[in-house]
Design a protein around this motif. Structure first.
Motif, PDB file in Angstrom:
ATOM      1  N   ILE A 179      -2.524  41.693  72.556  1.00  0.00           N
ATOM      2  CA  ILE A 179      -3.930  42.056  72.740  1.00  0.00           C
ATOM      3  C   ILE A 179      -4.832  40.842  72.547  1.00  0.00           C
ATOM      4  O   ILE A 179      -5.803  40.638  73.282  1.00  0.00           O
ATOM      5  N   SER A 180      -4.509  39.998  71.565  1.00  0.00           N
ATOM      6  CA  SER A 180      -5.312  38.800  71.321  1.00  0.00           C
ATOM      7  C   SER A 180      -5.294  37.866  72.521  1.00  0.00           C
ATOM      8  O   SER A 180      -6.326  37.342  72.931  1.00  0.00           O
TER       9      SER A 180
ATOM     10  N   LYS B 172     -14.093  42.958  69.660  1.00  0.00           N
ATOM     11  CA  LYS B 172     -14.546  44.305  69.988  1.00  0.00           C
ATOM     12  C   LYS B 172     -13.642  44.873  71.078  1.00  0.00           C
ATOM     13  O   LYS B 172     -13.684  44.442  72.227  1.00  0.00           O
ATOM     14  N   THR B 173     -12.824  45.829  70.699  1.00  0.00           N
ATOM     15  CA  THR B 173     -11.853  46.419  71.614  1.00  0.00           C
ATOM     16  C   THR B 173     -11.615  47.874  71.244  1.00  0.00           C
ATOM     17  O   THR B 173     -11.734  48.243  70.065  1.00  0.00           O
TER      18      THR B 173
ATOM     19  N   MET C 194      -4.344  40.654  66.185  1.00  0.00           N
ATOM     20  CA  MET C 194      -5.322  40.774  67.264  1.00  0.00           C
ATOM     21  C   MET C 194      -6.502  39.836  67.087  1.00  0.00           C
ATOM     22  O   MET C 194      -7.167  39.483  68.056  1.00  0.00           O
ATOM     23  N   ASN C 195      -6.768  39.442  65.856  1.00  0.00           N
ATOM     24  CA  ASN C 195      -8.027  38.763  65.553  1.00  0.00           C
ATOM     25  C   ASN C 195      -7.868  37.307  65.137  1.00  0.00           C
ATOM     26  O   ASN C 195      -8.683  36.784  64.380  1.00  0.00           O
ATOM     27  N   ILE C 196      -6.831  36.660  65.618  1.00  0.00           N
ATOM     28  CA  ILE C 196      -6.692  35.215  65.414  1.00  0.00           C
ATOM     29  C   ILE C 196      -6.431  34.548  66.757  1.00  0.00           C
ATOM     30  O   ILE C 196      -6.032  35.202  67.725  1.00  0.00           O
ATOM     31  N   GLU C 197      -6.665  33.254  66.806  1.00  0.00           N
ATOM     32  CA  GLU C 197      -6.390  32.469  68.006  1.00  0.00           C
ATOM     33  C   GLU C 197      -4.999  31.848  67.871  1.00  0.00           C
ATOM     34  O   GLU C 197      -4.548  31.521  66.773  1.00  0.00           O
ATOM     35  N   TYR C 198      -4.349  31.650  69.012  1.00  0.00           N
ATOM     36  CA  TYR C 198      -2.975  31.150  68.999  1.00  0.00           C
ATOM     37  C   TYR C 198      -2.876  29.803  69.702  1.00  0.00           C
ATOM     38  O   TYR C 198      -3.680  29.490  70.586  1.00  0.00           O
ATOM     39  N   PRO C 199      -1.860  29.017  69.330  1.00  0.00           N
ATOM     40  CA  PRO C 199      -1.673  27.721  70.001  1.00  0.00           C
ATOM     41  C   PRO C 199      -1.229  27.913  71.447  1.00  0.00           C
ATOM     42  O   PRO C 199      -0.836  29.013  71.862  1.00  0.00           O
TER      43      PRO C 199
END
Length: 521
Positions: A509-510, A105-106, A157-162
């Motif tokens: 942004i993520s 939510k952004t 924006m909507n995934i998680e990163y290592p």
């Protein structure tokens, strides 16, 4: 008995949650890999294509008429972008609806939605719908491409990163920098790779039988033209310098500084001011970044290494072509130390002709129109193009004309262009400004959306920069995105550069939204 089934349901729910979390992580991992593939491979694609273009105009000018048209730089890049967008969007859809995934939510969600609405609206009401949808045959920057840029940003924006996401991004784009350094250096020193048979065969591999490259085609890099090369490698320069500053590892920092020097060399050889201005405007940000990191001495050394390598490179390049100075420091300094001006002898014995704009027939004088002196308007003619484009915008301010359709609506061949573009018989196919292009193509709604995106992005970068707990990875990527938005004031959008910028924007942004701060170990 009841408590037994309650415990069983709780256990089953916990198991399902764990499985969903594991599945979501796996999907994120594959989306991230595809995004790396996109930004690492797509800008390098150079493949010739031909297509039947149906012009909305009836004209005897080749650029404006229908017929078979060729492209070398954008068609297959755009197809690659579309393919990756579709695949990653499908994976995100599955993650959200079948793995209990969440959309962040952004405020950016609302801006992206407004932007997409403006693109669709402008395309539906465009006087040149087909062009607005696909873009010009040699730009491929129509509504489809712009919707892909926004979709990719939303996905990123909507995934998680290592943990080491920055290293993955930086090392992924190193081949792009050095391959272009080789291509551009060859062209700069008079050895165009496209004149070699093996290169012609390589880029023509997907051409239909009987089709050939146009005589005189040149390869300045893997992007269309010098202006795009300058803008893109300004992004690469500041991003790799920022990475070299924030990295704790000496090895990674040195790699970053060397890659940044290679990128700025390409930028200088591009003979275009836009990239230089972007780098110059972001230098204060890089200096602030030095004081933000804990290892300030090492960060200062990395900046010194970058400058130490770049300075002699600039000297050798400017010595070879004085325009390197003219399109960089020459923008502020009138005197060019690399320009050898030889004195020209003036023969005063020759009386100049007394030209007049009046022709006499019998006793009547016919006064001819006075032609404007040949010259260039502000920004190599950009001022004139922006003025004429603004006059077009006033006729369709709300919905615009559709993306990438300027060539079919611009008032070509005006007498005024003689004094603004140095030639009256020139076809203008782009506004040389992303923001002017969006205002023209997508109307006021699209313009508002891009301006809000830029403001939000800059505010987020400044916030992270001056926040003690600011995400260093987000700052590195954010500096690159800011460079894109700066050079966009003088350049146009293309899949090869805008795709990369919007993907990095989404990643930034993520990482800011994620409560876990990345360590730069």
């Amino acid at each position: 008995m009841t408590s037994f089934y309650e415990e069983l349901n709780k256990t089953s729910k916990v198991t399902d949650d764990k499985e969903n979390a594991k599945s979501r992580a796996n999907v994120d991992k594959w989306i991230f890999r595809l995004l790396l593939l996109l930004i690492g491979v797509m800008p390098l694609i150079v493949l010739a294509s031909v297509e039947q273009v149906v012009s909305p105009l009836i004209s005897n000018v080749s650029e404006l008429s229908s017929g078979m048209k060729g492209d070398l730089f954008t068609h297959y890049k755009a197809l690659f972008v579309i393919a990756i967008t579709v695949i990653t969007a499908a994976m995100l859809f599955v993650k959200i609806f079948f793995m209990d995934g969440q959309i962040r939510k952004t405020p950016f969600n609302y801006v992206i939605g407004l932007f997409a609405f403006a693109i669709i609206l402008s395309t539906l009401f465009s006087p040149n719908i087909t062009v607005a949808l696909n873009g010009l045959y040699n730009h491929s920057d129509g509504a489809i491409s712009w919707l892909c840029y926004l979709a990719l940003m939303f996905i990123a924006m909507n995934i998680e990163y290592p943990k080491n996401v920055t290293k993955y991004v930086m090392y992924t784009m190193i081949p792009f920098v050095f391959i272009n350094l080789f291509i551009t250096s060859m062209n700069f020193y008079g050895k165009d790779l496209l004149q070699y048979g093996w290169m012609q065969k390589l880029v023509s591999i997907v051409l239909p039988e009987g089709a050939n490259l146009t005589a005189g085609s040149t390869l300045v890099g893997t992007l269309n033209q010098w202006n795009y090369m300058s803008g893109m490698f300004a992004m690469m320069t500041v991003m790799y310098v920022a990475w070299a500053i924030v990295e704790k590892s000496w090895v990674h920092s040195i790699v970053g500084a060397i890659t940044a020097a290679a990128a700025i060399a390409v930028m200088f050889m591009s003979i275009s001011t836009s990239g230089f201005l972007a780098v110059l405007m972001l230098l204060p940000v890089l200096l602030v970044l030095i004081f933000k990191v804990q290892h300030k001495k090492k960060a200062a050394i990395m900046l010194a290494i970058f400058i130490g390598i770049s300075a002699p490179i600039f000297h050798f390049l400017a010595d070879k072509d004085d325009r390197v100075w003219g399109e960089s420091f020459g923008f502020f300094v009138g005197n060019n130390p690399y320009l050898d001006e030889e004195p020209v002898a003036v023969d005063n014995s020759i009386t100049p002709l007394n030209w007049t704009n009046k022709a006499y027939a019998a006793e009547k004088a016919l006064e001819l129109p006075v032609l404007p002196e040949r010259g260039m308007a502000f920004g190599s003619g950009r001022g004139y193009i922006w003025k004429e484009t603004w006059e077009l915008v006033q006729d369709r301010p709300l919905v615009g004309y559709g993306s990438d359709t300027l060539m079919y609506n611009f008032p070509h061949f005006q007498l005024e262009s003689r004094g603004a573009l140095n030639w009256e018989e020139i076809v203008t196919d782009k506004p040389h400004n992303v923001y002017v292009g969006i205002l023209y193509g997508m109307g006021i709604l699209g313009f508002i959306a891009i301006i809000v995106l830029v403001i939000f992005q800059v505010l987020k970068l400044v916030q992270q920069l001056f926040n003690k707990k600011g995400n260093l990875a987000a700052i590195v990527l954010g500096i690159g995105v800011t460079a894109y938005f700066i050079q966009a004031m003088f350049n146009d959008s293309l899949p090869g550069i805008t795709t990369v910028a919007f993907v990095l924007f989404g990643m930034m942004i993520s990482m800011i939204s994620n409560s876990k701060r990345e360590s730069m170990d």
